[in-house]
Design a protein around this motif. Structure first.
Motif, PDB file in Angstrom:
ATOM      1  N   GLU A  13       0.838  -1.206   0.000  1.00 23.64           N
ATOM      2  CA  GLU A  13       0.000   0.000   0.000  1.00 23.64           C
ATOM      3  C   GLU A  13       0.869   1.250   0.000  1.00 23.64           C
ATOM      4  O   GLU A  13       0.466   2.320  -0.468  1.00 23.64           O
ATOM      5  N   ARG A  14       2.085   1.131   0.535  1.00 27.86           N
ATOM      6  CA  ARG A  14       3.013   2.260   0.518  1.00 27.86           C
ATOM      7  C   ARG A  14       3.221   2.787  -0.903  1.00 27.86           C
ATOM      8  O   ARG A  14       3.294   3.999  -1.125  1.00 27.86           O
ATOM      9  N   ILE A  15       3.342   1.859  -1.826  1.00 25.60           N
ATOM     10  CA  ILE A  15       3.683   2.249  -3.189  1.00 25.60           C
ATOM     11  C   ILE A  15       2.502   2.937  -3.863  1.00 25.60           C
ATOM     12  O   ILE A  15       2.674   3.880  -4.641  1.00 25.60           O
ATOM     13  N   VAL A  16       1.306   2.485  -3.557  1.00 25.93           N
ATOM     14  CA  VAL A  16       0.113   3.144  -4.089  1.00 25.93           C
ATOM     15  C   VAL A  16       0.041   4.566  -3.555  1.00 25.93           C
ATOM     16  O   VAL A  16      -0.216   5.526  -4.302  1.00 25.93           O
ATOM     17  N   TRP A  17       0.279   4.725  -2.258  1.00 26.57           N
ATOM     18  CA  TRP A  17       0.270   6.060  -1.645  1.00 26.57           C
ATOM     19  C   TRP A  17       1.321   6.955  -2.295  1.00 26.57           C
ATOM     20  O   TRP A  17       1.052   8.110  -2.644  1.00 26.57           O
ATOM     21  N   LEU A  18       2.522   6.417  -2.486  1.00 27.46           N
ATOM     22  CA  LEU A  18       3.588   7.204  -3.103  1.00 27.46           C
ATOM     23  C   LEU A  18       3.195   7.663  -4.505  1.00 27.46           C
ATOM     24  O   LEU A  18       3.401   8.830  -4.868  1.00 27.46           O
ATOM     25  N   CYS A  19       2.634   6.763  -5.289  1.00 35.38           N
ATOM     26  CA  CYS A  19       2.223   7.123  -6.646  1.00 35.38           C
ATOM     27  C   CYS A  19       1.181   8.242  -6.631  1.00 35.38           C
ATOM     28  O   CYS A  19       1.208   9.148  -7.482  1.00 35.38           O
ATOM     29  N   GLU A  20       0.286   8.191  -5.669  1.00 30.26           N
ATOM     30  CA  GLU A  20      -0.733   9.240  -5.564  1.00 30.26           C
ATOM     31  C   GLU A  20      -0.115  10.558  -5.117  1.00 30.26           C
ATOM     32  O   GLU A  20      -0.487  11.625  -5.616  1.00 30.26           O
ATOM     33  N   GLU A  21       0.826  10.516  -4.188  1.00 26.64           N
ATOM     34  CA  GLU A  21       1.496  11.745  -3.758  1.00 26.64           C
ATOM     35  C   GLU A  21       2.271  12.382  -4.907  1.00 26.64           C
ATOM     36  O   GLU A  21       2.333  13.619  -5.023  1.00 26.64           O
ATOM     37  N   LEU A  22       2.867  11.550  -5.756  1.00 31.83           N
ATOM     38  CA  LEU A  22       3.660  12.058  -6.877  1.00 31.83           C
ATOM     39  C   LEU A  22       2.811  12.369  -8.097  1.00 31.83           C
ATOM     40  O   LEU A  22       3.311  12.961  -9.061  1.00 31.83           O
ATOM     41  N   GLY A  23       1.543  11.972  -8.072  1.00 29.20           N
ATOM     42  CA  GLY A  23       0.670  12.209  -9.210  1.00 29.20           C
ATOM     43  C   GLY A  23       1.072  11.411 -10.445  1.00 29.20           C
ATOM     44  O   GLY A  23       0.947  11.901 -11.572  1.00 29.20           O
ATOM     45  N   LEU A  24       1.537  10.189 -10.235  1.00 24.67           N
ATOM     46  CA  LEU A  24       2.020   9.373 -11.344  1.00 24.67           C
ATOM     47  C   LEU A  24       0.882   8.705 -12.102  1.00 24.67           C
ATOM     48  O   LEU A  24      -0.178   8.409 -11.543  1.00 24.67           O
ATOM     49  N   ASP A  25       1.139   8.439 -13.358  1.00 20.42           N
ATOM     50  CA  ASP A  25       0.232   7.653 -14.181  1.00 20.42           C
ATOM     51  C   ASP A  25       0.648   6.190 -14.024  1.00 20.42           C
ATOM     52  O   ASP A  25       1.750   5.811 -14.417  1.00 20.42           O
ATOM     53  N   TYR A  26      -0.219   5.381 -13.430  1.00 20.66           N
ATOM     54  CA  TYR A  26       0.139   3.987 -13.176  1.00 20.66           C
ATOM     55  C   TYR A  26      -1.102   3.111 -13.249  1.00 20.66           C
ATOM     56  O   TYR A  26      -2.231   3.583 -13.128  1.00 20.66           O
ATOM     57  N   THR A  27      -0.851   1.834 -13.433  1.00 23.79           N
ATOM     58  CA  THR A  27      -1.912   0.834 -13.392  1.00 23.79           C
ATOM     59  C   THR A  27      -1.807   0.083 -12.078  1.00 23.79           C
ATOM     60  O   THR A  27      -0.708  -0.281 -11.647  1.00 23.79           O
ATOM     61  N   LEU A  28      -2.933  -0.124 -11.439  1.00 25.29           N
ATOM     62  CA  LEU A  28      -2.956  -0.838 -10.163  1.00 25.29           C
ATOM     63  C   LEU A  28      -3.613  -2.197 -10.347  1.00 25.29           C
ATOM     64  O   LEU A  28      -4.729  -2.292 -10.845  1.00 25.29           O
TER      65      LEU A  28
END
Length: 208
Positions: A13-28
């Motif tokens: 879940e850390r990585i999902v949070w990080l991606c959201e903080e950075l505003g990254l385009d990613y697939t979950l």
């Protein structure tokens, strides 16, 4: 394409949070734990030789380990905005808590959990766990975030052990008012709320 492979109720879940903080385009991609033993399913274990969470894939790259993934994403895609540089006053504090999260804090928690299930928690484990929580409480009495004046990847790393991991056991927050106040601040962050809604749908974040 960056893909975050999230095992439900795990440190990925850390990585999902990080991606959201950075505003990254990613697939979950979400993976549920097995019903028979509550461990990762075989398809998740096949992602990486260690067979544990977290894991990301980025093109041809497959990368595991929370700290490595946090550094990779923040440096490659985030402009290192969540990692204070050597000239920043929070540089050393950020580094300490970034590494303390898994090397000491989470390790002590896991030792306490495993030994408790075996029958008795050794005194040295209890002592180290108490010291780790006391140190975290003291830090948040002097700084708004583990990383210092602003949220950093140190907070991304520490967050899981203070929130979701307490579902497996851990102390009450009654004796840790600074940690309790910190978690309320984290819970108000839009990026954190988005992350938890995506990676743990239907589960209220463990922030109290």
């Amino acid at each position: 394409m960056l893909t975050v492979h999230h095992l439900r109720i795990s440190q990925s879940e850390r990585i999902v949070w990080l991606c959201e903080e950075l505003g990254l385009d990613y697939t979950l991609r979400l993976y549920s734990r097995r019903e028979d033993n509550n461990l990762a399913p075989d398809e998740y274990k096949a992602l990486h030789p260690m067979g544990i969470a977290p894991v990301i894939t980025d093109g041809d790259l497959t990368l595991g380990e929370s700290g490595a993934i946090c550094e990779y994403l923040d440096r490659k895609y985030g402009g290192a905005k969540l990692s204070p540089g050597p000239d920043h006053p929070d540089f050393a504090g950020h580094l300490f808590w970034f590494h303390f999260a898994n090397a000491t804090f989470m390790t002590n928690g896991l030792m306490a959990l495993v030994t408790a299930r075996m029958g008795e928690v050794p005194e040295f484990v209890t002592g180290r766990t108490q010291k780790a929580w006391a140190l975290a409480e003291a830090r948040l009495g002097e700084a708004e975030f583990f990383g210092g004046a602003q949220l950093t990847t140190a907070d991304i790393m520490m967050g899981f052990s203070l929130t979701t991991a307490r579902s497996f056991g851990g102390p009450s927050l009654d004796a840790f008012p600074n940690i309790a106040a910190y978690l309320q601040r984290i819970g108000r962050r839009e990026a954190y709320r988005r992350a938890m809604e995506k990676c743990e749908p239907g589960m209220a974040p463990r922030i109290d």
